[in-house]
Design an enzyme around this catalytic site. Structure first.
Site, short mmCIF file in Angstrom:
data_model
loop_
_atom_site.label_atom_id
_atom_site.label_comp_id
_atom_site.label_asym_id
_atom_site.label_seq_id
_atom_site.Cartn_x
_atom_site.Cartn_y
_atom_site.Cartn_z
N ASP A 88 -2.90 -4.76 0.54
CA ASP A 88 -2.34 -6.22 0.97
C ASP A 88 -2.52 -6.72 2.40
O ASP A 88 -3.85 -7.24 2.32
CB ASP A 88 -0.96 -6.01 0.80
CG ASP A 88 -0.03 -5.25 1.87
OD1 ASP A 88 -0.67 -4.44 2.67
OD2 ASP A 88 1.11 -4.70 2.19
N MET B 260 1.31 -0.97 0.15
CA MET B 260 0.12 -0.51 0.03
C MET B 260 0.51 0.99 0.03
O MET B 260 2.05 0.94 0.38
CB MET B 260 -1.27 -0.19 1.47
CG MET B 260 -1.63 -0.96 0.80
SD MET B 260 -2.47 -0.59 2.18
CE MET B 260 -3.75 -0.06 2.47
N HIS B 261 -0.23 2.00 -0.18
CA HIS B 261 0.57 3.67 0.20
C HIS B 261 1.68 4.27 -0.89
O HIS B 261 2.37 5.75 -0.89
CB HIS B 261 1.55 3.53 1.50
CG HIS B 261 0.78 3.25 2.54
ND1 HIS B 261 -0.14 3.19 3.00
CD2 HIS B 261 1.22 2.81 3.65
CE1 HIS B 261 -0.84 2.84 3.79
NE2 HIS B 261 -0.04 2.05 4.40
#
Length: 496
Positions: free
Chosen positions: A239, A80-81
């Site tokens: 995830d 992520m991110h």
């Protein structure tokens, strides 16, 4: 037989899982790649490496499935991110700034000041954190203006792979929750956060729920992956949300506790809840119309690995566990604080330090080992207590990661958490969850909940034992230590 393919764009590899309808994992693979740290606190990855790995994984899975026609759908998940910045032609402008990159503290503080800390928390369910995506976009604007001037699209890692597989820009709400740009309660991009960051809404992809068949494999991608053109690509999830689907965390009252290098406590929520101080992450779940809360401990099983490598070198974990089992709960007055990498939940303090507290001449290696295991488990319970304060009371905790392998540690978790500990048959993590979501997306299962019921089975169960009351009396002592030492941790950092 037709199969579902789950693809997880991870930090150091792309993991793929080929799953049959009953949940049987037919094959897995994980082509690897590296990421780089060009400066302290920076972490970057080349998205082209993910695509090379994805193509190789797909070709291997097509062969194992007996042909591309036997893969009914593809589900995507990933780290992520991360910021993947594209130009108007869809070309990557710079390496991905990853989830573990910490360069954007100043930009996050500026965003928070413009929008207001309370409003940020209300809208996004989280503080604006350096790991999240929004601050990275602002950092590029302030530090790489030539690149920023050419930017036209922002994608998360798995959604960049979706673009290469389909030629289309899409994301979904669970991954988007980690950008600081989503109105998490309304499950849509937040115009207020976009304005506060100065980011055009046109740069963001269309959003769907996680089980939507958002795109299809294009003819050009079929030629390089071996997949069949037209194969549905299901939206998937970030995830952590996909990992939770793969563990069956799809209704209230069931929580997962993952003891890997870091520790993650994950709770399904039927409604949008925000921890008042932002100490838990509040994100959209990969279950349509649902949310989740998550606590993150930075050094969980990582603390145990540090301890063994430095203080018990050459001794197996099984032998250390056996020694620890000879010591009474509480390690005869010895506590361990597992803040070896600072901490995030419930103490968002990068200056926090690890410590043994209460050492005496009586303590042996067995005591230290047990204290480490107890300290890590107390730290995980801290997240559980925040969830309980919000009205989520776990009857069952699904354990995974290295900490779930030890029967001794599973019993300790049951006693400290005050809940039944279970393990399940699925051990392939987020990629398995993505495969489950792929099956839901093409109607093989009626819902995510039904899919988990059909594919997951309990493999072990441990209930609270005789030590539960003893740990209940010891836990407040553990909780008192961080407040007592916080100022000293800061002083130590200043002296370094």
């Amino acid at each position: 037989m037709r199969y579902f393919l789950g693809i997880d764009i991870g930090t150091s590899s792309t993991k793929a899982v080929l799953m049959a309808r009953d949940g049987t994992v037919v094959h897995t693979c994980a082509p690897a790649y590296d990421f780089v740290t060009p400066r302290p606190l920076w972490a970057e990855s080349n998205p082209a490496d993910w695509w090379v790995a994805t193509q190789a994984a797909c070709r291997e899975m097509v062969a194992k499935a007996g042909g591309a026609a036997n893969i009914a759908a593809v589900g995507l998940t990933g780290q992520m991110h991360g910021l993947v910045l594209l130009d108007a032609a869809g070309q990557v402008l710079r390496p991905c700034i990853m989830w573990n990159d910490q360069r954007t503290a100043a930009q996050c503080a500026a965003i928070t000041a413009r929008v207001g800390a309370a409003r940020v928390l209300q809208l996004t369910g989280n503080p604006v954190l350096p790991g999240f995506t929004a601050g990275k976009v602002v950092w590029v604007r302030e530090n790489e203006p030539d690149i920023y001037a050419r930017a036209a699209k922002i994608l998360l890692p798995k959604d960049y792979i979706r673009y290469l597989l389909s030629g289309e820009y899409f994301s979904e709400v669970s991954d988007a929750s980690g950008t600081s740009l989503l109105d998490v309660a309304r499950r849509t991009w937040s115009d207020e956060m976009l304005e506060g960051c100065g980011i055009p809404r046109s740069w963001l992809p269309e959003l769907t729920e996680s089980t939507v068949a958002s795109t299809k494999v294009s003819a050009s991608a079929a030629a390089t992956t071996g997949l069949l053109a037209g194969t549905p690509i299901i939206a998937g999830g970030g995830d952590q949300a996909a990992q939770a689907v793969g563990c069956g965390i799809v209704k209230e009252g069931i929580i997962s506790a993952t003891l890997g290098t870091s520790g993650v406590v994950f709770a399904h929520s039927d409604r949008y809840r925000v921890e008042p101080q932002g100490r838990l992450h509040a994100f959209c779940h990969a279950v349509p119309g649902k949310w989740h809360l998550m606590g993150v401990m930075l050094s969980a099983a990582g603390s145990y690995a540090w301890y063994r490598d430095n203080l018990a070198s050459g001794v197996s974990y099984n032998d250390l566990n056996a020694e620890a089992a000879t010591v009474l709960p509480g390690s005869e007055g010895l506590y361990f604080l597992p803040y070896l990498s600072g901490e995030r939940t419930p103490h968002p303090d990068p200056l926090a330090r690890g410590a043994f507290v209460g050492l005496t001449l009586r303590h042996r290696r067995a005591h230290l080992t047990r204290a480490v295991l107890e300290g890590v488990t107390y730290g995980m319970r801290d997240s559980l207590e925040l969830m309980r304060d919000l009205g989520i009371s776990p009857s069952t905790v699904i354990a995974s990661g290295g900490g779930a392998a030890s029967p001794f540690w599973r019993q300790m978790q049951a006693d400290i958490y005050g809940a039944t500990i279970q393990t399940v048959n699925a051990t392939e993590g987020a990629a398995f969850g993505a495969a489950v979501l792929a099956g839901v997306g093409v109607g093989a299962y009626s819902s995510v909940e039904a899919a988990c019921s059909e594919t997951l089975k309990v493999t072990s169960e441990v209930k609270q034992g005789a030590n539960a009351s003893r740990y209940a009396s010891l836990y407040p002592g553990y909780r008192s230590l961080y407040p007592a030492l916080k100022a000293e941790f800061a002083a130590i950092s200043r002296a370094e």
